[in-house]
Design a protein around this motif. Structure first.
Motif, PDB file in Angstrom:
ATOM      1  N   ARG A 100       1.084  -1.202   0.003  1.00  0.00           N
ATOM      2  CA  ARG A 100      -0.170   0.052   0.044  1.00  0.00           C
ATOM      3  C   ARG A 100       0.726   1.140  -0.063  1.00  0.00           C
ATOM      4  N   TRP A 101       0.743   1.951  -1.052  1.00  0.00           N
ATOM      5  CA  TRP A 101       1.628   3.389  -1.107  1.00  0.00           C
ATOM      6  C   TRP A 101       0.684   4.538  -0.926  1.00  0.00           C
ATOM      7  N   GLY A 102       0.498   4.928   0.241  1.00  0.00           N
ATOM      8  CA  GLY A 102      -0.379   5.756   0.583  1.00  0.00           C
ATOM      9  C   GLY A 102      -1.715   5.242   0.401  1.00  0.00           C
ATOM     10  N   ARG A 103      -2.563   5.751  -0.698  1.00  0.00           N
ATOM     11  CA  ARG A 103      -3.859   5.132  -0.959  1.00  0.00           C
ATOM     12  C   ARG A 103      -3.688   4.177  -2.045  1.00  0.00           C
ATOM     13  N   ALA A 104      -2.629   4.187  -2.802  1.00  0.00           N
ATOM     14  CA  ALA A 104      -2.570   3.218  -4.115  1.00  0.00           C
ATOM     15  C   ALA A 104      -2.415   1.831  -3.638  1.00  0.00           C
ATOM     16  N   GLN A 182      -2.767  12.114   1.267  1.00  0.00           N
ATOM     17  CA  GLN A 182      -2.149  10.924   1.744  1.00  0.00           C
ATOM     18  C   GLN A 182      -2.890   9.924   2.235  1.00  0.00           C
TER      19      GLN A 182
END
Lengths: 182, 206
Positions: A100-104, A182
């Motif tokens: 999970r990259w932030g919300r991605a 973020q």
């Protein structure tokens, strides 16, 4: 909280008298083919055909993972990825995990014999089959160890592809998608 | 000459000097005077056809020294008259003019006036070495007495001293173990989805 687990019992059935291989509770017929043959097919086939093949592979895996969960919409991240990774391992796709990259949402496939052009549609199709929602995917990176696939909206995937095509690093492309959020 | 005669002559000389000092200067200028040539008298080659004249009674200080070197123009004045009253020319001492010694001169080189004044005022700090020293003689130079050499790099006197054992001296900075090194800039991710669907929705919202 009970740790999620994957039960591989009778996941694959080899019916030797009938000369068939079946996978999952529904007994979907599967075919064991050499990876080299699949690679040759992917390299010679048009892009649409490769994407269709990847989506077909992912749809079967996602559907079987959702069948194990019962109610996928209420499943935690760990529970879903456990079943999805289990089904992917049975199919020989490699080791699946989620970043999970932030919300991605980024799905990571390690030690996969498949090429990146197959993996991106495969991941998107698996999630679509599990949750019944349309998603889009883009291949962020692919090396000899792992491949990373972004799962996001159509617009986000398009912007990420443009950023990668311009030479931007995939981490910066993910940061660019957030645009201060973020 | 006896002492009495000497005293008498000196007294006569003193009397003449006093008498001449009392005379007016104009009177003295009329006497056969001194003659200062601008340049030394040339050789008489050009005047061979002139009659030879008796040498004058005036004594010139030659522009050429006995060694044949040039000197500045000297001054000759009339010598004091002898006891018979005849005019005599008294040779006076040349006015010594200090000059720079020529390069080839063997005369000692005197220090510069400033140095001499400084020496007179403050005294010479140390004897200055001779300006002109004889050139070194050719040939082999005598070798210096060879000191005994040892592998340790010292002489026998050093070797007799006990060997010093060297040990490393560690110097470390005072670093406190409890120092707060970590400084986190920014906040942790606030987004913490509880389900996969929530994460999927967030990613689709990008």
């Amino acid at each position: 909280m009970v740790a999620p687990s994957f039960d591989p019992t009778h996941t694959v059935r080899f019916d030797l008298p009938q000369g068939s291989v079946r996978a999952g509770q529904d007994g979907d017929p599967v075919l064991l083919i050499p990876c080299a043959a699949l690679d040759d097919l992917v390299l010679s086939a048009p892009t649409e055909a490769v994407e269709a093949m990847g989506r077909a592979l992912g749809s079967a895996i996602g559907r079987r993972a959702a069948a194990r969960l019962g109610d996928p919409n209420s499943a935690s991240i760990e529970a879903f990825i456990t079943q999805l990774a289990g089904e992917g391992a049975v199919a020989g796709l490699g080791v699946l995990s989620i970043e999970r990259w932030g919300r991605a949402l980024v799905v990571v496939i390690e030690k996969s014999p498949l090429v990146g052009t197959l993996l991106a549609p495969l991941v998107a199709s698996a999630i679509e089959a599990a949750f019944g929602r349309k998603v889009w995917s883009a291949l962020l990176s692919r090396d000899e160890h792992a491949a990373r696939v972004l799962v996001a909206s159509e617009g986000a995937v398009e912007r990420a592809r443009e950023a990668l095509a311009s030479g931007m690093a995939w981490g910066q492309a993910l940061a660019m998608l957030h645009g201060g959020k973020q | 000459m006896t002492a009495g005669r000497t005293i008498a002559r000196l007294e006569a000389l003193l009397a003449r000097v006093r008498a001449r000092a009392a005379e007016p200067r104009a009177a003295r200028g009329a006497q056969p005077a001194s003659f200062v040539p601008d340049r030394p008298v040339e050789a008489a080659g050009e005047e061979d056809d002139q009659p030879t004249l008796p040498p004058p009674s005036i004594v010139y200080s030659s522009a050429l020294s006995p060694e044949g070197r040039e000197r500045p123009a000297a001054t000759a004045v009339a010598a004091p008259p002898e006891s018979d009253g005849a005019p005599e020319i008294e040779r006076v001492r040349e006015e010594e003019v200090e000059e720079e010694a020529p390069v080839s001169s063997r005369r000692p080189v005197v220090p510069e006036p400033e140095e001499r004044l400084a020496e007179l005022a403050f005294g010479a700090e140390e004897p200055s070495p001779p300006r002109h020293t004889p050139p070194p003689e050719s040939g082999r130079l005598p070798a210096a007495p060879a000191a005994q050499f040892e592998a340790s790099g010292g002489t026998n006197a050093d070797a007799e001293q006990p060997a010093i054992e060297l040990a490393p001296e560690a110097i470390r900075g005072p670093l406190a173990s409890g120092a707060q090194v970590v400084d986190v800039i920014g906040a942790a991710q606030r987004f913490a989805p509880s389900s996969f669907v929530e994460l999927l929705d967030a990613s689709l919202a990008l």
